[in-house]
Scaffold this motif. Structure first.
Motif, PDB file in Angstrom:
ATOM      1  N   SER A   8       0.852  -1.193   0.000  1.00 22.47           N
ATOM      2  CA  SER A   8       0.000   0.000   0.000  1.00 22.47           C
ATOM      3  C   SER A   8       0.887   1.243   0.000  1.00 22.47           C
ATOM      4  O   SER A   8       2.083   1.173   0.320  1.00 22.47           O
ATOM      5  CB  SER A   8      -0.898   0.002   1.234  1.00 22.47           C
ATOM      6  OG  SER A   8      -0.105   0.176   2.396  1.00 22.47           O
ATOM      7  N   ASP A   9       0.297   2.373  -0.326  1.00 27.75           N
ATOM      8  CA  ASP A   9       1.043   3.631  -0.260  1.00 27.75           C
ATOM      9  C   ASP A   9       1.558   3.874   1.158  1.00 27.75           C
ATOM     10  O   ASP A   9       2.674   4.363   1.348  1.00 27.75           O
ATOM     11  CB  ASP A   9       0.162   4.801  -0.697  1.00 27.75           C
ATOM     12  CG  ASP A   9      -0.081   4.819  -2.199  1.00 27.75           C
ATOM     13  OD1 ASP A   9       0.188   3.811  -2.878  1.00 27.75           O
ATOM     14  OD2 ASP A   9      -0.548   5.859  -2.692  1.00 27.75           O
ATOM     15  N   GLU A  10       0.746   3.524   2.145  1.00 26.67           N
ATOM     16  CA  GLU A  10       1.119   3.746   3.536  1.00 26.67           C
ATOM     17  C   GLU A  10       2.322   2.894   3.953  1.00 26.67           C
ATOM     18  O   GLU A  10       3.116   3.311   4.791  1.00 26.67           O
ATOM     19  CB  GLU A  10      -0.067   3.454   4.469  1.00 26.67           C
ATOM     20  CG  GLU A  10      -1.260   4.371   4.263  1.00 26.67           C
ATOM     21  CD  GLU A  10      -2.071   4.063   2.992  1.00 26.67           C
ATOM     22  OE1 GLU A  10      -2.662   5.014   2.458  1.00 26.67           O
ATOM     23  OE2 GLU A  10      -2.095   2.898   2.549  1.00 26.67           O
ATOM     24  N   ASN A  34      -2.383  -3.827  -9.093  1.00 26.79           N
ATOM     25  CA  ASN A  34      -1.799  -4.848  -8.225  1.00 26.79           C
ATOM     26  C   ASN A  34      -0.452  -5.362  -8.706  1.00 26.79           C
ATOM     27  O   ASN A  34       0.382  -5.771  -7.895  1.00 26.79           O
ATOM     28  CB  ASN A  34      -2.767  -6.016  -8.045  1.00 26.79           C
ATOM     29  CG  ASN A  34      -3.929  -5.670  -7.148  1.00 26.79           C
ATOM     30  OD1 ASN A  34      -3.880  -4.715  -6.382  1.00 26.79           O
ATOM     31  ND2 ASN A  34      -5.002  -6.442  -7.243  1.00 26.79           N
ATOM     32  N   ARG A  37       2.017  -3.003  -7.304  1.00 29.56           N
ATOM     33  CA  ARG A  37       2.025  -3.137  -5.838  1.00 29.56           C
ATOM     34  C   ARG A  37       2.732  -4.428  -5.413  1.00 29.56           C
ATOM     35  O   ARG A  37       3.407  -4.459  -4.385  1.00 29.56           O
ATOM     36  CB  ARG A  37       0.605  -3.058  -5.296  1.00 29.56           C
ATOM     37  CG  ARG A  37       0.014  -1.647  -5.461  1.00 29.56           C
ATOM     38  CD  ARG A  37      -1.284  -1.458  -4.718  1.00 29.56           C
ATOM     39  NE  ARG A  37      -1.795  -0.115  -4.906  1.00 29.56           N
ATOM     40  CZ  ARG A  37      -1.348   0.980  -4.287  1.00 29.56           C
ATOM     41  NH1 ARG A  37      -0.354   0.887  -3.420  1.00 29.56           N
ATOM     42  NH2 ARG A  37      -1.885   2.158  -4.523  1.00 29.56           N
TER      43      ARG A  37
END
Length: 131
Positions: A8-10, A34, A37
């Motif tokens: 995730s970006d976080e 995805n 990611r």
């Protein structure tokens, strides 16, 4: 289900976020799929793959739609469901009509059939086809 976590970006490192930012800027949207990611588990591989993809799929002698259609054909040959879906969506966004998609699938099917036949029969290549 992926065999690696989708980053995730976080949870992303600064290096990954920089690539994600370039993907967003290049594609003109906020969506990170995805595939990217998953690749983000290896930031160096993510960066290298994105750089190469931008180069290969960027402006060149081949029309962008033609490039996407070639990508679909290779993805079918390799059995990559994810790539078939993502590049069919990209080709559609670049203007591929339902008729063009149908014709593309016919060409892919015909090539698979004739490739299989010539491989099974081990037909020698004609001298006229030597480059």
């Amino acid at each position: 289900m992926a065999t690696v976590p989708l980053i995730s970006d976080e949870a992303a490192s600064a290096e990954v976020l920089a690539v994600f930012a370039d993907i967003r800027a290049t594609r003109g949207g906020d969506f990170i799929n995805n595939f990217w990611r998953a690749l983000a588990n290896d930031p160096a591989l993510l960066a290298a793959t994105w750089a190469r993809l931008k180069e290969v799929m960027g402006p060149g002698d081949l029309d962008p739609l033609v490039k996407e259609m070639i990508y679909i054909a290779v993805s079918v040959a390799n059995g990559c469901t994810y790539c078939i879906h993502s590049h069919t969506a990209a080709a559609t966004a670049k203007g591929m009509s339902a008729e063009q998609h149908g014709e593309l699938l016919s060409v892919i099917g015909m090539a698979m059939q004739t490739n299989g036949l010539v491989t099974a029969m081990q037909v020698e290549v004609d001298d006229a086809f030597s480059i």
